[in-house]
Write an enzyme that holds these catalytic residues in place. Structure first.
Site: not given
Ligand code: CTP
Length: 397
Positions: A207, A276, A286, A321, A335, A339
């Site tokens: 990302n 995610d 490859k 975050f 969140k 969490k």
């Molecule tokens: N986070 C994490 N581990 C993951 C995904 C996210 O620790 N596998 C943490 C990120 O570091 C951040 C928080 O969760 O502090 C929120 O991440 P974000 O990407 O905004 O949210 P998601 O949990 O992925 O939810 P969504 O996809 O519904 O936005």
């Protein structure tokens, strides 16, 4: 640095040309810089150069007529917030260790009641000489802050310790002097940057996170006295000085590193943009166009923050975050609860000044009992705003 008054002393080393760049950097950050040079320093670089860079008159002599300030050795340190001596030669270090007052710089240091930061620079044998070691130890006993020199190729052609340190490390030393020590004794674990999930040796999913916010948090937490461990995905940023850096690539590696560090961390801030999902298969060769289908098969990664929230240590402060493009506050609230964390930092990834890879941010801080919007600021200022809230969440506050 804005508005800080730095009394900048240079002594006679070839490294004086580098220190001239530091004067320029300080002025660019809106500090006021008054330069004092020893007589030997003026053999390496001219007062004219430093006068032009600092925008102020340069002082070189206790008794010189026409330097305009008859009591410069008293007035300069009185006006200063800090005295910085760079480069500090073996001679200047010896003078200061013995409390001599035989030139303007040594006299001004004796008259100073503000912190004094000394950056030695010399040949490695001179640095290793017992007399220099003893003098540096004396300076530390006197309460002066000595920044260890870097090692590498020296101007004389020798390899070893004695190079003037990188400006970044000295800058952090100065900023720590200007910061509160309110995170002293805390171990702060911070994650930053994106993760990379490999498809094959050539390709990965990732990302647009630059890591700037997490790195700014690491720097500011260190300045405020914390022991900082930074777990970072792949980024193009210099490692913050005096911070333990653990580099990882994938979400699984980040999970492993975080779990290893989490148990004894009093504060954990998860600024990383963790992928995610990861591809089911990481192919060892490859993938060929002719063999590839149009679908990617993915499996979810474990949610590191949620795992920390479900296995909290007593009194641990957990910060997450939420990088959002819509429904910002509602997503932050969701969140925070799902969490099980103490604070969620929401930012808008579509904003011009708040999105990926910019140096500014505007965030909303959501805790169980309050929603607070911070102004648009630099990422370092934003980091300080976040840490102010973290300090308020520590037990006993
Ligand atoms: N986070 C994490 N581990 C993951 C995904 C996210 O620790 N596998 C943490 C990120 O570091 C951040 C928080 O969760 O502090 C929120 O991440 P974000 O990407 O905004 O949210 P998601 O949990 O992925 O939810 P969504 O996809 O519904 O936005």
């Amino acid at each position: 640095m804005r508005g800080r008054n730095i009394l900048f002393g240079l002594s006679g080393s070839i490294a004086a040309f580098k220190a001239a760049g530091w004067v320029h950097s300080l002025v660019k950050e809106d500090a006021r810089v008054n330069v004092v040079m020893t007589r030997s320093a003026t053999r390496f670089i001219t007062p004219l150069t430093l006068g032009a860079l600092s925008g102020n008159q340069v002082f070189t002599d206790m008794f010189s007529e026409g330097e305009g300030e008859p009591m410069a050795h008293i007035s300069l340190p009185r006006e200063a917030d800090v005295v910085l001596i760079a480069p500090a030669t073996a001679q200047t270090i010896a003078r200061l260790a013995h409390g001599l007052a035989d030139d303007l710089l040594s006299t001004a240091v004796l008259a100073a009641t503000v912190p004094v930061v000394i950056c030695p620079a010399m040949n490695s044998n001179m640095l290793a000489h017992p007399a220099t070691c003893r003098n540096i130890a004396t300076l530390r006993q006197l309460g002066y802050q000595v920044v260890d020199p870097d090692s590498g190729l020296l101007a004389c052609g020798d390899e070893g310790a004695g190079r003037l340190p990188e400006w970044d490390r000295v800058r952090e030393t100065l900023l720590a002097l200007f910061s509160d020590d309110d995170l002293a004794g805390e171990k702060v674990l911070i994650t930053a940057g994106p993760t990379r999930e490999a498809l094959d040796p050539a390709r990965y999913l990732t990302n647009r996170s630059s890591g700037k916010m997490g790195y700014a948090l690491a720097r500011t937490a260190r300045r405020r006295g914390a022991d900082v461990v930074l777990v970072s995905g792949p980024v193009q940023l210099d490692p913050p000085p005096d911070v333990e850096l653990i580099t990882v690539e994938t979400a699984e590696e980040m999970l492993g590193a975080v779990l290893e560090q989490a148990a004894d961390s009093s504060v954990i801030i998860k600024a990383a943009a963790v992928a995610d999902f990861r591809p089911v298969n990481n192919h060892s060769h490859k993938i060929k166009k002719a063999e590839a289908g149009s679908q990617l098969e993915l499996v979810p990664n474990r949610d590191i923050l949620a795992e920390l929230g479900n296995n909290r240590q007593d009194n641990q402060v957990l910060v997450g975050f939420a990088a959002e493009s819509r429904n910002h506050e509602a997503e932050g609230q969701r969140k925070l609860r799902s969490k099980n964390v103490d604070l969620i930092v929401v930012n808008d990834i579509l904003g011009e000044d708040t999105g990926f890879d910019v140096d500014t941010n505007q965030v909303t801080l959501i805790s169980r009992d309050a929603v607070q919007q911070l102004e648009l600021m630099s990422k370092e200022e934003t980091a300080n705003g976040i840490l102010d809230r973290v300090v308020g969440l520590l037990p006993g506050e």
